[in-house]
Design an enzyme around this catalytic site. Structure first.
Site, PDB file in Angstrom:
ATOM      1  N   LYS A   1      -1.037  -6.352  -9.592  1.00  0.00           N
ATOM      2  CA  LYS A   1      -1.705  -6.608  -8.605  1.00  0.00           C
ATOM      3  C   LYS A   1      -1.178  -6.100  -7.605  1.00  0.00           C
ATOM      4  O   LYS A   1      -0.425  -5.861  -6.549  1.00  0.00           O
ATOM      5  CB  LYS A   1      -1.973  -7.558  -7.755  1.00  0.00           C
TER       6      LYS A   1
ATOM      7  N   CYS B   1       9.510   1.644   3.867  1.00  0.00           N
ATOM      8  CA  CYS B   1      10.389   0.334   3.802  1.00  0.00           C
ATOM      9  C   CYS B   1      12.345   1.027   4.080  1.00  0.00           C
ATOM     10  O   CYS B   1      12.991   0.099   5.273  1.00  0.00           O
ATOM     11  CB  CYS B   1      10.678  -0.584   2.787  1.00  0.00           C
TER      12      CYS B   1
ATOM     13  N   GLU C   1       9.124  -5.286  13.028  1.00  0.00           N
ATOM     14  CA  GLU C   1       8.671  -3.927  11.952  1.00  0.00           C
ATOM     15  C   GLU C   1       7.414  -3.661  12.598  1.00  0.00           C
ATOM     16  O   GLU C   1       6.413  -4.284  12.366  1.00  0.00           O
ATOM     17  CB  GLU C   1       8.462  -3.840  10.785  1.00  0.00           C
TER      18      GLU C   1
ATOM     19  N   SER D   1       6.336  -8.237   2.979  1.00  0.00           N
ATOM     20  CA  SER D   1       6.547  -8.314   4.314  1.00  0.00           C
ATOM     21  C   SER D   1       7.965  -9.609   3.995  1.00  0.00           C
ATOM     22  O   SER D   1       7.545 -10.309   2.862  1.00  0.00           O
ATOM     23  CB  SER D   1       5.713  -8.367   5.636  1.00  0.00           C
TER      24      SER D   1
ATOM     25  N   PHE E   1       0.825  -1.454  -0.127  1.00  0.00           N
ATOM     26  CA  PHE E   1       0.033  -0.035  -0.004  1.00  0.00           C
ATOM     27  C   PHE E   1       0.473   1.087   0.151  1.00  0.00           C
ATOM     28  O   PHE E   1       0.285   2.398  -0.265  1.00  0.00           O
ATOM     29  CB  PHE E   1      -0.692   0.032   1.216  1.00  0.00           C
TER      30      PHE E   1
END
Length: 509
Positions: free
Chosen positions: A177, A285, A387, A230, A153
């Site tokens: 996607k 990230c 995280e 992830s 996202f």
């Protein structure tokens, strides 16, 4: 301003399509909490339909002359420049990245597309002359077929840039996607690809969850799968694709360190920590998460960090006067708040609590977490190891550069790390010994330029393929090797059926 309700659609083989199974989920504006649309959760059959369309398009697209393929990338580059504001607005609405950062993201993708326009120079093969008498060898960088990609996202534009321009520029076709939480950028981007005349089936877009894409693993038409997400998801895709021999480019999770030495330029350090840790609400990230500080400057750093974090203005992502927007969803807000509680329970000092910030009425139902700071954090605490993916900073006190390096190197993830210092010895030692994929010196976000590869190591990268730059070109191509014997027609006895006259005429001349 009221946001128009959007029904997000798939785009397969040149057509905008509703999902045949009728399954949709709400799309929210994180700044307000309001439902602004609906996103399809596509079936496995829809995913297979998209792959089939890409497979049909591949032969003609791969045979398209390279200059013509580049013309599409040139047109894409110009169209993105012309539509930068519209594309940025779409990111600020559904992903709630602050509008200034959304513009920056689209601008970076424009640079990436510009870099992809250099594919003709990067795709050139190699020739080895004289392997034996009249025998030469040649390496050709050839496309493979259909690639599929899954985006997170937090960077809907950037991940498009990492995958699609390189894939189609080298002659492959693509099924993409986007995240169901931030699909609007790709709706606009796909419309641009249609407008520039990209042949149908070359790029296809579907929406859904993990079940939507699991059929890619054993689909014989799929050459490879790309992901930014992830680490557990990356490992699952690697396992699924590995059983069927497919290429993968899988960027996983991160827990980025910043090491502040005694000679760190303090003003620059604070400015970069705020931008890195709280920009995009910490949902990058490469956002700094753990800050390792030597004793000489620890107390001053903490005092100045708290003052600067308190001054960060939080609000609607579309408001140019705020610095930080909301997190992506109520679920993300609650998860981050839970991590703050975990930090308190573990014994860390919560010196700035960003939970439940006061917001204007229009944003009262938005998904906000304000800047948060912990001190007294130790490497064994969950808030230092896991995280969080939100605006939470953990300050760890380390004795020297050696203990700082040991702390960051002991972490299972190895995406990025930065050092702030003016000491050349520290700089070179950090670059050499920090066991991460991306290193920064006196910068808070160590994102490489589009000409260079982007990606971590250890648990942050499953496999060894990174995105953008020459690495991106290499991933989307395969080395085809030709062994060529040349034969002089003048020295051969013609066989029956050969146009002897033509050969003799050539020799005689």
């Amino acid at each position: 301003m009221t946001q128009k309700h959007v029904k997000v659609k798939n785009h397969i083989n040149g057509e905008w399509l509703d999902e045949s199974n009728g399954h949709y989920v709400p799309l929210c504006n994180p700044s307000t909490g309001a439902v602004i649309g609906e996103v399809p959760i596509s079936s496995a059959d829809t995913a297979r339909q998209a792959v089939a369309a890409a497979a049909v398009a591949f032969p003609a697209w791969s045979a398209t002359p390279l200059p013509k393929r580049m013309n599409y990338l040139f047109a894409l580059h110009q169209a993105m420049k012309d539509n930068l504001e519209d594309l940025a607005q779409s990111i600020a609405v559904d992903q709630a990245k602050h509008i200034s950062e959304a513009r920056g993201e689209v601008g970076r993708v424009i640079e990436i597309v510009q870099m992809a326009c250099s594919i003709p120079a990067l795709i050139q093969g190699e020739t080895l002359q004289g392997i034996a008498s009249n025998i030469n060898g040649r390496v050709i960088k050839a496309p493979l077929g259909v690639f599929c990609g899954v985006a997170p996202f937090n960077f809907p534009a950037l991940v498009f840039g990492w995958f699609i321009p390189f894939a189609i520029g080298t002659g492959n076709t693509f099924v993409y996607k986007p995240s169901t939480e931030s699909p609007l950028f790709m709706q606009k981007m796909m419309a641009i690809l249609v407008d520039i005349g990209l042949p149908k089936g070359v790029v296809n877009v579907i929406h859904g969850e993990k079940e939507t894409v699991e059929g890619w693993y054993d689909d014989p038409n799929v050459a490879g799968v790309c992901l930014v997400g992830s680490s557990p998801t990356a490992r699952a895709i690697a396992e699924g694709c590995g059983r069927h021999g497919k290429k993968t480019m899988l960027l996983g999770g991160a827990k980025n360190f910043l090491l502040a030495m005694e000679d760190a330029p303090m003003d620059l350090l604070i400015e970069n920590v705020i931008a890195s840790g709280y920009g995009s609400a910490g949902q990058r990230c490469l956002a700094v998460s753990n800050i390792a500080v030597v004793p000489e400057i620890h107390d001053e750093f903490v005092e100045r960090l708290i003052d600067a974090a308190r001054a960060v203005k939080v609000g609607d992502a579309m408001n140019p006067d705020v610095f930080m927007g909301p997190v992506i969803s109520a679920k993300a807000r609650d998860r981050i708040s839970n991590y703050i509680e975990i930090g308190v329970d573990e014994g860390a000092n919560l010196v700035l609590d960003g939970r439940n910030p006061a917001m204007p009425k229009a944003n009262a139902d938005g998904f906000f977490v304000a800047p948060t700071v912990f001190t007294g954090v130790t490497p064994d605490m969950r808030i230092a190891k896991e995280e969080i993916f939100g605006p939470v900073l953990s300050v760890l006190k380390v004795g020297c550069i050696n203990t700082g390096l040991a702390t960051l190197n002991a972490h299972e993830l190895g995406n990025g790390a930065c050092i702030f210092t003016q000491n050349a010895y520290y700089i070179e030692k950090f670059i050499a010994e920090a066991n991460v994929g991306m290193v920064g010196v006196n910068v808070g976000i160590c994102a490489p330029h589009p000409y260079l590869p982007f990606g971590g190591i250890k648990g942050s990268l499953v496999g060894n393929n990174k995105v953008q730059g020459k690495d991106g070109v290499d991933f989307f191509t395969q080395n085809k090797v030709a062994t060529i014997r040349t034969v002089d027609p003048a020295g051969q006895v013609p066989t029956a059926g050969v146009a002897n006259g033509a050969v003799r005429s050539c020799v005689a001349s």
